[in-house]
Design a protein around this motif. Structure first.
Motif, short mmCIF file in Angstrom:
data_model
loop_
_atom_site.label_atom_id
_atom_site.label_comp_id
_atom_site.label_asym_id
_atom_site.label_seq_id
_atom_site.Cartn_x
_atom_site.Cartn_y
_atom_site.Cartn_z
N ASP A 299 33.79 0.88 13.67
CA ASP A 299 34.66 -0.29 13.67
C ASP A 299 35.92 0.07 12.87
OD1 ASP A 299 35.88 -2.68 12.75
OD2 ASP A 299 34.03 -3.77 13.12
N CYS B 39 36.39 -2.66 9.54
CA CYS B 39 35.54 -2.59 8.34
C CYS B 39 34.85 -1.23 8.23
CB CYS B 39 34.51 -3.72 8.36
SG CYS B 39 33.31 -3.55 9.68
N CYS C 247 32.25 -4.42 15.20
CA CYS C 247 30.92 -4.90 14.86
C CYS C 247 30.80 -6.38 15.18
CB CYS C 247 30.62 -4.65 13.38
SG CYS C 247 31.59 -5.68 12.27
N CYS D 118 36.07 -9.05 13.33
CA CYS D 118 36.80 -7.80 13.14
C CYS D 118 37.76 -7.57 14.31
CB CYS D 118 35.82 -6.63 13.02
SG CYS D 118 35.04 -6.58 11.39
#
Ligand SMILES: [Zn+2]
Length: 95
Positions: free
Chosen positions: A52, A55, A79, A83
């Motif tokens: 990702d 994050c 994820c 996000c």
């Protein structure tokens, strides 16, 4: 064929099914501790982990949220939808 035989066959099939499922689950639980980097199914299907970009969490490709970038037609994986939204907002600010 008598109806009783059919019932017996149905019960046997059910028991066989239950046995199969419990075996399969037992195997899976043993393998899947907390090792997030190694996700393998016994059926030979390997799941690829993708990062990702927001994050930097590793997520299995199957479960990841996909976003195709219009400019580069590159596919980015997230994820969660959160996000994904953060990424989209950031890209919006850039351009
Ligand atoms: Zn994320």
């Amino acid at each position: 064929m008598s109806p009783i035989k059919l019932v017996v066959i149905a019960i046997l099939l059910y028991l066989g099914y239950r046995l199969f499922i419990s075996n399969w689950r037992g195997k899976k639980d043993k393998g899947a501790d907390d090792s997030a980097t190694e996700i393998k199914d016994d059926g030979g299907v390997e799941d690829v982990l993708v990062e990702d970009p927001v994050c930097h969490k590793l997520v299995p490709k199957k479960q990841a949220i996909r976003l195709k970038l219009v400019e580069t037609s590159e596919i980015v994986y997230f994820c969660s939808e959160e996000c994904c939204n953060i990424f989209v907002n950031q890209e919006g600010e850039k351009g």
